[in-house]
Design a protein around this motif. Structure first.
Motif, PDB file in Angstrom:
ATOM      1  N   SER A 157      39.547  39.585  47.268  1.00  0.00           N
ATOM      2  CA  SER A 157      39.274  40.494  46.152  1.00  0.00           C
ATOM      3  C   SER A 157      40.461  40.430  45.206  1.00  0.00           C
ATOM      4  CB  SER A 157      39.051  41.925  46.665  1.00  0.00           C
ATOM      5  OG  SER A 157      40.234  42.409  47.279  1.00  0.00           O
ATOM      6  N   ALA A 158      40.430  41.258  44.175  1.00  0.00           N
ATOM      7  CA  ALA A 158      41.528  41.254  43.219  1.00  0.00           C
ATOM      8  C   ALA A 158      41.681  42.617  42.570  1.00  0.00           C
ATOM      9  CB  ALA A 158      41.297  40.193  42.143  1.00  0.00           C
ATOM     10  N   PHE A 159      42.874  42.875  42.122  1.00  0.00           N
ATOM     11  CA  PHE A 159      43.171  44.038  41.290  1.00  0.00           C
ATOM     12  C   PHE A 159      43.073  43.544  39.851  1.00  0.00           C
ATOM     13  CE2 PHE A 159      45.641  47.060  38.973  1.00  0.00           C
ATOM     14  CZ  PHE A 159      45.531  48.257  39.664  1.00  0.00           C
ATOM     15  N   LEU A 160      42.226  44.162  39.068  1.00  0.00           N
ATOM     16  CA  LEU A 160      41.943  43.700  37.708  1.00  0.00           C
ATOM     17  C   LEU A 160      42.398  44.748  36.702  1.00  0.00           C
ATOM     18  CD1 LEU A 160      40.400  41.755  35.742  1.00  0.00           C
ATOM     19  CD2 LEU A 160      38.372  43.125  36.222  1.00  0.00           C
ATOM     20  N   THR A 161      43.273  44.340  35.773  1.00  0.00           N
ATOM     21  CA  THR A 161      43.659  45.251  34.702  1.00  0.00           C
ATOM     22  C   THR A 161      42.709  45.058  33.533  1.00  0.00           C
ATOM     23  OG1 THR A 161      45.178  43.735  33.585  1.00  0.00           O
ATOM     24  CG2 THR A 161      46.089  45.072  35.378  1.00  0.00           C
ATOM     25  N   ASP A 162      42.610  46.072  32.714  1.00  0.00           N
ATOM     26  CA  ASP A 162      41.779  46.013  31.511  1.00  0.00           C
ATOM     27  C   ASP A 162      42.514  46.807  30.438  1.00  0.00           C
ATOM     28  OD1 ASP A 162      39.821  45.875  29.594  1.00  0.00           O
ATOM     29  OD2 ASP A 162      38.235  46.700  30.849  1.00  0.00           O
ATOM     30  N   VAL A 163      43.173  46.105  29.530  1.00  0.00           N
ATOM     31  CA  VAL A 163      44.041  46.729  28.543  1.00  0.00           C
ATOM     32  C   VAL A 163      43.567  46.366  27.146  1.00  0.00           C
ATOM     33  CG1 VAL A 163      46.428  46.857  27.711  1.00  0.00           C
ATOM     34  CG2 VAL A 163      45.974  46.564  30.151  1.00  0.00           C
ATOM     35  N   CYS A 164      43.604  47.332  26.262  1.00  0.00           N
ATOM     36  CA  CYS A 164      43.266  47.085  24.869  1.00  0.00           C
ATOM     37  C   CYS A 164      44.414  47.615  24.015  1.00  0.00           C
ATOM     38  CB  CYS A 164      41.958  47.784  24.511  1.00  0.00           C
ATOM     39  SG  CYS A 164      41.327  47.285  22.899  1.00  0.00           S
ATOM     40  N   VAL A 165      44.925  46.746  23.154  1.00  0.00           N
ATOM     41  CA  VAL A 165      46.039  47.108  22.283  1.00  0.00           C
ATOM     42  C   VAL A 165      45.701  46.702  20.850  1.00  0.00           C
ATOM     43  CG1 VAL A 165      47.764  46.867  24.115  1.00  0.00           C
ATOM     44  CG2 VAL A 165      47.234  44.905  22.659  1.00  0.00           C
ATOM     45  N   PRO A 166      46.420  47.265  19.877  1.00  0.00           N
ATOM     46  CA  PRO A 166      46.222  46.795  18.502  1.00  0.00           C
ATOM     47  C   PRO A 166      46.528  45.294  18.437  1.00  0.00           C
ATOM     48  CG  PRO A 166      47.572  48.780  18.539  1.00  0.00           C
ATOM     49  CD  PRO A 166      47.408  48.341  19.952  1.00  0.00           C
ATOM     50  N   MET A 212      44.910  39.969  39.697  1.00  0.00           N
ATOM     51  CA  MET A 212      45.875  39.752  40.769  1.00  0.00           C
ATOM     52  C   MET A 212      45.147  39.732  42.115  1.00  0.00           C
ATOM     53  SD  MET A 212      48.883  42.136  39.152  1.00  0.00           S
ATOM     54  CE  MET A 212      47.773  43.375  38.464  1.00  0.00           C
ATOM     55  N   PRO A 213      44.976  38.530  42.704  1.00  0.00           N
ATOM     56  CA  PRO A 213      44.237  38.379  43.963  1.00  0.00           C
ATOM     57  C   PRO A 213      44.903  39.147  45.105  1.00  0.00           C
ATOM     58  CG  PRO A 213      44.705  36.251  42.966  1.00  0.00           C
ATOM     59  CD  PRO A 213      45.480  37.267  42.209  1.00  0.00           C
ATOM     60  N   LEU A 214      44.066  39.700  45.982  1.00  0.00           N
ATOM     61  CA  LEU A 214      44.544  40.481  47.119  1.00  0.00           C
ATOM     62  C   LEU A 214      44.022  39.910  48.431  1.00  0.00           C
ATOM     63  CD1 LEU A 214      43.874  44.061  45.707  1.00  0.00           C
ATOM     64  CD2 LEU A 214      46.043  42.807  45.708  1.00  0.00           C
ATOM     65  N   LEU A 215      44.867  39.999  49.444  1.00  0.00           N
ATOM     66  CA  LEU A 215      44.480  39.667  50.815  1.00  0.00           C
ATOM     67  C   LEU A 215      44.086  40.964  51.513  1.00  0.00           C
ATOM     68  CD1 LEU A 215      47.526  37.388  51.748  1.00  0.00           C
ATOM     69  CD2 LEU A 215      45.277  36.639  50.953  1.00  0.00           C
ATOM     70  N   ASP A 216      43.243  40.867  52.537  1.00  0.00           N
ATOM     71  CA  ASP A 216      42.868  42.062  53.291  1.00  0.00           C
ATOM     72  C   ASP A 216      44.097  42.759  53.869  1.00  0.00           C
ATOM     73  OD1 ASP A 216      40.180  41.712  52.749  1.00  0.00           O
ATOM     74  OD2 ASP A 216      39.805  40.599  54.598  1.00  0.00           O
ATOM     75  N   GLU A 217      45.075  41.978  54.335  1.00  0.00           N
ATOM     76  CA  GLU A 217      46.265  42.567  54.952  1.00  0.00           C
ATOM     77  C   GLU A 217      47.240  43.174  53.942  1.00  0.00           C
ATOM     78  OE1 GLU A 217      46.660  38.015  55.178  1.00  0.00           O
ATOM     79  OE2 GLU A 217      45.135  39.468  55.665  1.00  0.00           O
ATOM     80  N   TYR A 275      37.337  35.466  37.283  1.00  0.00           N
ATOM     81  CA  TYR A 275      37.605  36.374  38.400  1.00  0.00           C
ATOM     82  C   TYR A 275      37.660  35.588  39.709  1.00  0.00           C
ATOM     83  CZ  TYR A 275      37.085  40.189  41.739  1.00  0.00           C
ATOM     84  OH  TYR A 275      37.266  41.050  42.791  1.00  0.00           O
ATOM     85  N   TYR A 276      36.639  34.799  39.964  1.00  0.00           N
ATOM     86  CA  TYR A 276      36.575  34.039  41.220  1.00  0.00           C
ATOM     87  C   TYR A 276      37.610  32.918  41.253  1.00  0.00           C
ATOM     88  CZ  TYR A 276      32.406  36.795  41.616  1.00  0.00           C
ATOM     89  OH  TYR A 276      31.554  37.862  41.663  1.00  0.00           O
ATOM     90  N   ALA A 277      37.841  32.286  40.123  1.00  0.00           N
ATOM     91  CA  ALA A 277      38.865  31.244  40.064  1.00  0.00           C
ATOM     92  C   ALA A 277      40.243  31.851  40.338  1.00  0.00           C
ATOM     93  CB  ALA A 277      38.846  30.568  38.696  1.00  0.00           C
ATOM     94  N   SER A 278      40.493  33.040  39.828  1.00  0.00           N
ATOM     95  CA  SER A 278      41.777  33.707  40.045  1.00  0.00           C
ATOM     96  C   SER A 278      41.967  34.085  41.511  1.00  0.00           C
ATOM     97  CB  SER A 278      41.879  34.960  39.171  1.00  0.00           C
ATOM     98  OG  SER A 278      41.845  34.605  37.811  1.00  0.00           O
ATOM     99  N   ILE A 279      40.921  34.570  42.140  1.00  0.00           N
ATOM    100  CA  ILE A 279      41.001  34.905  43.569  1.00  0.00           C
ATOM    101  C   ILE A 279      41.394  33.664  44.372  1.00  0.00           C
ATOM    102  CG2 ILE A 279      39.633  35.538  45.604  1.00  0.00           C
ATOM    103  CD1 ILE A 279      38.173  37.555  43.831  1.00  0.00           C
TER     104      ILE A 279
END
Length: 130
Positions: free
Chosen positions: A60-69, A106-111, A48-52
């Motif tokens: 901060s970041a937008f984090l997806t959490d997906v589970c598929v077969p 997906m890392p996000l900027l405040d702006e 998480y922190y490495a991605s930011i």
């Protein structure tokens, strides 16, 4: 049951290896011992922190959490990587194939809240997963 799970994981690994051989930018690591599993989980928690840090100024970041077969695991990761690249979003993808669960960070900027274009692309990546 455990043998069936390993067979499913092996099938995912074969698909990932084929995609990698077709010059798609995919990598994976399989843990076979307890110490390797602990090391991978430790690395996972740092992602998480490495991605930011991949996007200068991100807080901060937008984090997806997906589970598929498991049979769909390689395809969904591959298509998400393609979506991230096509939409010009920073978003490393990783998963734990044993349960078909994966994430895109997906890392996000405040702006980004004020400049909706980037945030809309981030949401499009997420929407394509649904």
């Amino acid at each position: 049951m455990l043998r069936k799970q390993y067979a499913s994981i092996a099938a995912v690994v074969v698909v990932l290896m084929k995609k990698k051989n077709n010059n798609q930018d995919l990598s994976f690591k399989i843990a076979t011992s307890e110490s390797e599993r602990k090391a991978l989980w430790s690395a996972r928690h740092q992602l998480y922190y490495a991605s930011i840090n991949l996007r200068k100024g991100a807080t901060s970041a937008f984090l997806t959490d997906v589970c598929v077969p498991l049979s769909k695991f390689a395809d969904i990761i591959s298509s998400t990587v393609q979506d991230v690249q096509r939409l010009n979003v920073i978003g490393p993808c990783f998963g734990h194939a044993g349960d078909g669960n994966f994430h895109c960070i997906m890392p996000l900027l405040d702006e980004d809240d004020e400049e909706e274009e980037y945030l809309n692309r981030v949401h499009e990546v997420n929407d394509l997963l649904l």
